[in-house]
Write a protein that holds these residues in place. Structure first.
Motif: not given
Length: 640
Positions: A129-148
């Motif tokens: 999850v945190l790698t996704l956040s770092d990959f997208l440049g979004l906070p973890a919560g927003q990264a999860l809600r992004s659908g990516a």
């Protein structure tokens, strides 16, 4: 084996606090020094936030610790825990006649492995999850809600790697809770070791100037480190009060020495690939962190030297276990700091010059092919070389033990074993390995060496006979797995089927762009080749009796399958045409002509080895029949 309930654990408070504090301090300082710490957000640019910036390296450190502990506990249950013959006299045998170990030690180890593996799986999920956040440049919560998240898991290498780790760790956790003997725990250990490798495949090494060499050296480095650190943890945390600690420590000392050498060599190779020269080692912050890691490795080497000079002898003499426990606790503290330093290095950017270097689809520069480059061009595979060196050391150690006991061993067998290892070393690290991904003919030659020449020489070295002489008594070589693998039908199928599967199903085209799949295919070819030639050569005693006629038919069947596969490749469509076209090597030969050359070369070499073994087997059979016919018939058996 942990302390009994109700007693104060002598290493539970101070040393654990020191380990945690050291790891945390080193991680924070190294992240700050390497430039991977939090930075002020720039308006208009995406930012993952402080939680991800600090949480990701912390989660990764927890993941690495859980992985090392899981591997170490399983290693202890499979290798380090002594059998009753090692620790307390004669072996106790079960219904199958195999040695048994102390269930009071192995069961707690299995439960501990399950707990650590569960933590490993959970930390891998958090890291995902945190790698996704770092990959997208979004906070973890927003990264999860992004659908990516789904796309990240399925299509992005970083997402695939940590998803694979989470699944494998969860499988190890579940498997450790199931009833099973040492063989089952050995399977779980193999899965756990493989599960630590995917992140190495997608880190900084994946974008290094020499992709293949950087990835392979990092995989070798990570494997050596987790075995070393995890094994020491298991000794201190679970076996310090167990019977036979001296035997376990002696075994681990040999393993630790090999891991130290492997970690030092592979780490130096990986650093060289990333830095490209010596000056960046002291001219860049990344290089200074590498120097700090080298210093930590030197300190760990000193700990190992002290163990060999003092604490192991104290354990063998039975005087005290305290010196070993104290010194090992300090060693674990340094190891924790080294792991934190490695995590910080993974988050720090290598020097800009190396990062901007471009490489092609092969992952390395390849000069134009000439027959001479098969000798002069080298592509060292650190993993293969370490394993082959370990195989050579183990064999020579067995020969030395036999001679020390006054028993002889044929020099020809030793030469054959070492020659087989040299053939495999060249096939995995020599010129043929360099050109195998770019030319089908080189690939075919490589597989002939890996699947026929090398395994045949290894089988002639009689490794099972040597093992039985050095380790007398019932063992895994007589177990159900050995009986299954030595069955003629099973051995022939294992050897013959991978080749049609590789060349006639499209798997070859799928595997060529992937270093991991190529390594997996090479491993399958070597392992199945060794099994087949050990069964057919008839040099080693097997769990089941196999008549020479059956061995001859096995060789004939293998020749038929290989000849049929070679003919299909010779006359069939192109193998991986898109891959060879994408390489765009101006000096490359015509793919169709090169494929025909490879089909003739590879098939011819393999069939020649099989036919030579068949001729030798038939010659032995004829000679045996002549001796039987020439032998005088006892008078009591003659008819009146």
């Amino acid at each position: 084996m942990t302390s009994p309930p109700g007693r104060r654990d002598p290493i539970a408070a101070g040393p654990i606090a020191a380990v945690v504090a050291t790891a945390a301090a080193v991680l924070v300082l190294a992240l700050w020094f390497g430039g991977a710490g939090p930075r002020p957000a720039i308006e208009g640019l995406p930012s993952p936030g402080v939680l991800t910036t600090w949480g990701l390296p912390v989660a990764r450190l927890v993941l690495d610790v859980c992985a090392a502990a899981t591997v170490g506990v399983l290693l202890a249950s499979v290798v380090l825990v002594p059998t009753r013959t090692d620790s307390s006299g004669p072996a106790r045998t079960g219904s199958a006649g195999t040695r048994t170990t102390d269930a009071g030690t192995t069961r707690p180890l299995a439960r501990a492995a399950a707990a650590w593996a569960a933590g490993w799986a959970l930390s891998a999920a958090v890291t995902e999850v945190l790698t996704l956040s770092d990959f997208l440049g979004l906070p973890a919560g927003q990264a999860l809600r992004s659908g990516a998240l789904y796309v990240f898991l399925v299509n992005i290498p970083q997402g695939q790697a940590f998803a694979l780790v989470a699944v494998a760790a969860a499988a190890v956790a579940a498997g450790a809770l199931l009833p099973g003997g040492r063989a089952w725990r050995a399977v779980l250990l193999a899965v756990a070791i493989l599960a630590v490798l995917p992140p190495a495949y997608v880190g900084h090494s994946a974008s290094a100037a020499d992709h293949n060499l950087a990835v392979l050296s990092l995989m070798a480095h990570v494997t050596a480190v987790v075995l070393w650190t995890g094994g020491l943890y298991a000794l201190v945390a679970h076996l310090r009060a167990a019977p036979g600690l001296a035997v376990a420590v002696s075994r681990f000392s040999t393993l630790a020495l090999g891991c130290f050498a492997a970690a030092a060599a592979s780490g130096a190779l990986n650093a060289w690939v990333r830095l490209g020269a010596l000056p960046p080692l002291w001219q860049s912050r990344y290089g200074l962190l590498v120097l700090a890691k080298i210093a930590a490795l030197a300190v760990l080497g000193w700990f190992g030297w002290r163990h060999r000079r003092a604490t192991i002898e104290a354990l063998r003499s039975g005087t005290s276990r305290a010196p070993f426990v104290r010194l090992a606790a300090g060693e674990i503290t340094v190891m924790a700091g080294t792991l934190a330093l490695a995590v910080a290095l993974g988050r720090s950017a290598p020097p800009a010059g190396e990062a901007q270097h471009q490489h092609d689809a092969l992952g390395y520069a390849l000069p134009p092919f000439t027959p001479g480059t098969l000798v002069t061009d080298l592509r060292p595979d650190p993993i293969a070389l370490i394993l082959l060196a370990a195989a050579a050391a183990a064999y020579l150690s067995g020969v030395r033990r036999l001679r020390a006991d006054g028993a002889g061993w044929s020099p020809g067998r030793t030469v054959s074993w070492l020659a087989g290892l040299l053939v495999l070393a060249y096939a995995t690290s020599g010129g043929v390995a360099a050109y195998a991904p770019a030319m089908f003919s080189a690939h075919a030659a490589q597989y002939a060496l890996l699947g026929a020449v090398g395994p045949a020489l290894l089988a002639a070295g009689a490794p099972l006979t040597l093992w039985r002489l050095v380790h007398p008594g019932p063992d895994a070589l007589d177990g159900p797995a050995a009986r299954t693998l030595s069955h003629p039908v099973a051995a022939l199928a294992l050897y013959a089927l991978p080749y049609p599967a590789l060349y006639l199903t499209g798997l070859f085209a799928f595997a060529q762009p992937s270093l991991a799949l190529r390594l997996a295919a090479q491993t399958v070819v070597v392992v199945t080749g060794v099994i087949f030639f050990v069964v057919t050569a008839g040099v080693d005693p097997l769990p089941r009796a196999i008549r020479p006629q059956v061995r001859a038919w096995m060789l004939i069947g293998a020749i038929a399958v290989r000849a049929w596969t070679g003919l299909a490749v010779l006359t069939g469509p192109g193998q991986a045409p898109q891959w060879y076209a994408a390489l765009g090597l101006p000096w490359a030969p015509d793919p169709a002509a090169d494929q025909r050359t490879g089909a003739l070369l590879g098939t011819g070499a393999v069939v020649a080895v099989l036919a030579a073994l068949l001729a030798l087997l038939l010659a032995r059979l004829v000679a045996a029949r002549r001796r039987t016919a020439a032998a005088p018939v006892p008078a009591t058996s003659r008819r009146v």
